[in-house]
Design a protein around this motif. Structure first.
Motif, PDB file in Angstrom:
ATOM      1  N   UNK A 121       0.814  -1.217   0.000  1.00 10.66           N
ATOM      2  CA  UNK A 121       0.000   0.000   0.000  1.00 10.66           C
ATOM      3  C   UNK A 121       0.844   1.262   0.000  1.00 10.66           C
ATOM      4  N   UNK A 122       2.157   1.100  -0.053  1.00 14.33           N
ATOM      5  CA  UNK A 122       3.079   2.237  -0.070  1.00 14.33           C
ATOM      6  C   UNK A 122       2.972   3.059   1.214  1.00 14.33           C
ATOM      7  N   UNK A 123       2.659   2.387   2.327  1.00 19.46           N
ATOM      8  CA  UNK A 123       2.560   3.078   3.608  1.00 19.46           C
ATOM      9  C   UNK A 123       3.929   3.287   4.251  1.00 19.46           C
ATOM     10  N   UNK A 124       4.930   2.539   3.803  1.00 21.44           N
ATOM     11  CA  UNK A 124       6.296   2.704   4.287  1.00 21.44           C
ATOM     12  C   UNK A 124       7.230   2.699   3.093  1.00 21.44           C
ATOM     13  N   UNK A 125       8.395   3.314   3.251  1.00 23.15           N
ATOM     14  CA  UNK A 125       9.357   3.354   2.149  1.00 23.15           C
ATOM     15  C   UNK A 125      10.125   2.037   2.079  1.00 23.15           C
ATOM     16  N   UNK A 126      10.787   1.830   0.964  1.00 23.20           N
ATOM     17  CA  UNK A 126      11.462   0.561   0.707  1.00 23.20           C
ATOM     18  C   UNK A 126      12.567   0.268   1.722  1.00 23.20           C
ATOM     19  N   UNK A 127      13.317   1.307   2.114  1.00 22.00           N
ATOM     20  CA  UNK A 127      14.419   1.084   3.058  1.00 22.00           C
ATOM     21  C   UNK A 127      13.900   0.636   4.427  1.00 22.00           C
ATOM     22  N   UNK A 128      12.847   1.290   4.913  1.00 18.84           N
ATOM     23  CA  UNK A 128      12.278   0.907   6.206  1.00 18.84           C
ATOM     24  C   UNK A 128      11.699  -0.497   6.140  1.00 18.84           C
TER      25      UNK A 128
ATOM     26  N   UNK B 250      13.104  -3.688   8.478  1.00 17.32           N
ATOM     27  CA  UNK B 250      12.202  -4.390   9.391  1.00 17.32           C
ATOM     28  C   UNK B 250      12.005  -5.842   8.971  1.00 17.32           C
ATOM     29  N   UNK B 251      11.879  -6.061   7.658  1.00 16.22           N
ATOM     30  CA  UNK B 251      11.626  -7.414   7.163  1.00 16.22           C
ATOM     31  C   UNK B 251      12.829  -8.320   7.424  1.00 16.22           C
ATOM     32  N   UNK B 252      14.020  -7.825   7.205  1.00 15.92           N
ATOM     33  CA  UNK B 252      15.216  -8.625   7.471  1.00 15.92           C
ATOM     34  C   UNK B 252      15.293  -9.005   8.949  1.00 15.92           C
ATOM     35  N   UNK B 253      14.981  -8.054   9.811  1.00 20.46           N
ATOM     36  CA  UNK B 253      15.034  -8.334  11.248  1.00 20.46           C
ATOM     37  C   UNK B 253      14.013  -9.403  11.625  1.00 20.46           C
ATOM     38  N   UNK B 254      12.799  -9.286  11.099  1.00 20.27           N
ATOM     39  CA  UNK B 254      11.751 -10.247  11.417  1.00 20.27           C
ATOM     40  C   UNK B 254      12.067 -11.632  10.867  1.00 20.27           C
TER      41      UNK B 254
ATOM     42  N   UNK C 219       8.609 -19.554   2.184  1.00 19.55           N
ATOM     43  CA  UNK C 219       8.952 -19.878   0.798  1.00 19.55           C
ATOM     44  C   UNK C 219      10.121 -19.072   0.255  1.00 19.55           C
ATOM     45  N   UNK C 220      10.212 -17.797   0.606  1.00 22.65           N
ATOM     46  CA  UNK C 220      11.218 -16.932   0.017  1.00 22.65           C
ATOM     47  C   UNK C 220      12.384 -16.673   0.957  1.00 22.65           C
ATOM     48  N   UNK C 221      12.107 -16.142   2.135  1.00 24.73           N
ATOM     49  CA  UNK C 221      13.156 -15.948   3.120  1.00 24.73           C
ATOM     50  C   UNK C 221      13.964 -14.677   2.990  1.00 24.73           C
ATOM     51  N   UNK C 222      13.579 -13.794   2.074  1.00 28.13           N
ATOM     52  CA  UNK C 222      14.224 -12.485   1.922  1.00 28.13           C
ATOM     53  C   UNK C 222      13.140 -11.450   1.658  1.00 28.13           C
ATOM     54  N   UNK C 223      13.409 -10.157   1.909  1.00 26.31           N
ATOM     55  CA  UNK C 223      12.399  -9.116   1.657  1.00 26.31           C
ATOM     56  C   UNK C 223      12.028  -9.024   0.182  1.00 26.31           C
ATOM     57  N   UNK C 224      10.862  -8.458  -0.092  1.00 33.38           N
ATOM     58  CA  UNK C 224      10.405  -8.298  -1.476  1.00 33.38           C
ATOM     59  C   UNK C 224      11.336  -7.410  -2.270  1.00 33.38           C
ATOM     60  N   UNK C 225      11.978  -6.458  -1.606  1.00 26.55           N
ATOM     61  CA  UNK C 225      12.905  -5.566  -2.298  1.00 26.55           C
ATOM     62  C   UNK C 225      14.101  -6.330  -2.841  1.00 26.55           C
ATOM     63  N   UNK C 226      14.424  -7.462  -2.212  1.00 29.02           N
ATOM     64  CA  UNK C 226      15.502  -8.311  -2.701  1.00 29.02           C
ATOM     65  C   UNK C 226      14.962  -9.307  -3.721  1.00 29.02           C
TER      66      UNK C 226
END
Length: 237
Positions: free
Chosen positions: A70-77, A81-85, A121-128
């Motif tokens: 939904x573009x509620x957060x920027x890609x870097x944030x 967060x996704x890597x940490x989780x 299934x993936x194990x990495x953020x969508x940006x990766x």
């Protein structure tokens, strides 16, 4: 802020704990203290706390994925967060005694398709996952290729050395999947990636102390060796 967005979307903590059958411990002076709990009660509480943590991570990732779409957060944030989780999830998933993650999701009827895709299934953020090459990506690509080769060799060596228990093998395959996913130049129908995902699903359906059978070990090693050769051929194209 990514955390604030997720907190707005994720169920409140009491509901997370309640869904896992956990209740907050009474304050000291009211009821039994930690030192007065029996060993079985302490183990049960630790197990339920771990389940509550897993529940929280799954729904936080689900909320984070929706916030990113939904573009509620920027890609870097989102990536941070996704890597940490994902790291927290990998640490925690084998601490859930008696339940695999898919079984946990089914038992508590969690509706979390985005989190299931990202974590299992993936194990990495969508940006990766959907990274595209560019002028600034060549260095990252070379690193990803080198890491993929390293993880292929490590995983194959682990099987040859008899490391066939789930908690021994799964980290190697997860690292390999994460490295492969970071290479955007691979074809979308890259068979080795599909087979690797299938093996991760098999391992995640088993307990940490379970071991692959002799036939499974032989097939997994064959798939890894075939994938390694396929990976080298794809780099030459």
């Amino acid at each position: 802020d990514a955390k604030e967005v997720c907190l707005q979307l994720v169920p409140t903590s009491p509901s997370l704990f309640a869904a896992c059958g956990w209740r907050p411990p009474k304050r000291q002076g009211i009821g039994m203290r930690d030192g007065e709990l029996s060993w079985e009660e302490q183990q049960r509480r630790e197990r339920l706390e771990s389940q509550a943590d897993l529940f929280s991570i799954i729904y936080t990732v689900e909320a984070l994925e929706k916030a990113y779409v939904r573009d509620s957060i920027d890609a870097d944030s989102y990536s941070s967060e996704c890597r940490k989780l994902i790291g927290q999830f990998k640490t925690l998933e084998h601490m859930i005694d008696g339940l695999s993650v898919p079984e946990f999701i089914g038992r508590y009827e969690l509706t979390c398709p985005a989190a299931r895709h990202r974590l299992l299934e993936i194990g990495v953020p969508a940006t990766v996952e959907y990274m595209r090459g560019g002028e600034n990506e060549s260095g990252k690509l070379h690193v990803a290729v080198a890491e993929t080769v390293q993880h292929f060799i490590t995983a194959m060596d682990a099987l040859k050395l008899g490391m066939v228990d789930v908690d021994q093998l799964q980290p190697h395959l997860s690292d390999l999947m994460a490295a492969i996913t970071m290479i955007p130049t691979l074809p979308p129908n890259f068979e080795a990636k599909d087979k690797l995902r299938s093996w991760l699903q098999v391992l995640r359906s088993m307990q940490a102390s379970d071991a692959l059978s002799e036939e499974q070990v032989r097939q997994c090693l064959f798939d890894l060796e075939s994938g390694y050769n396929e990976f080298h051929r794809s780099l030459k194209q």
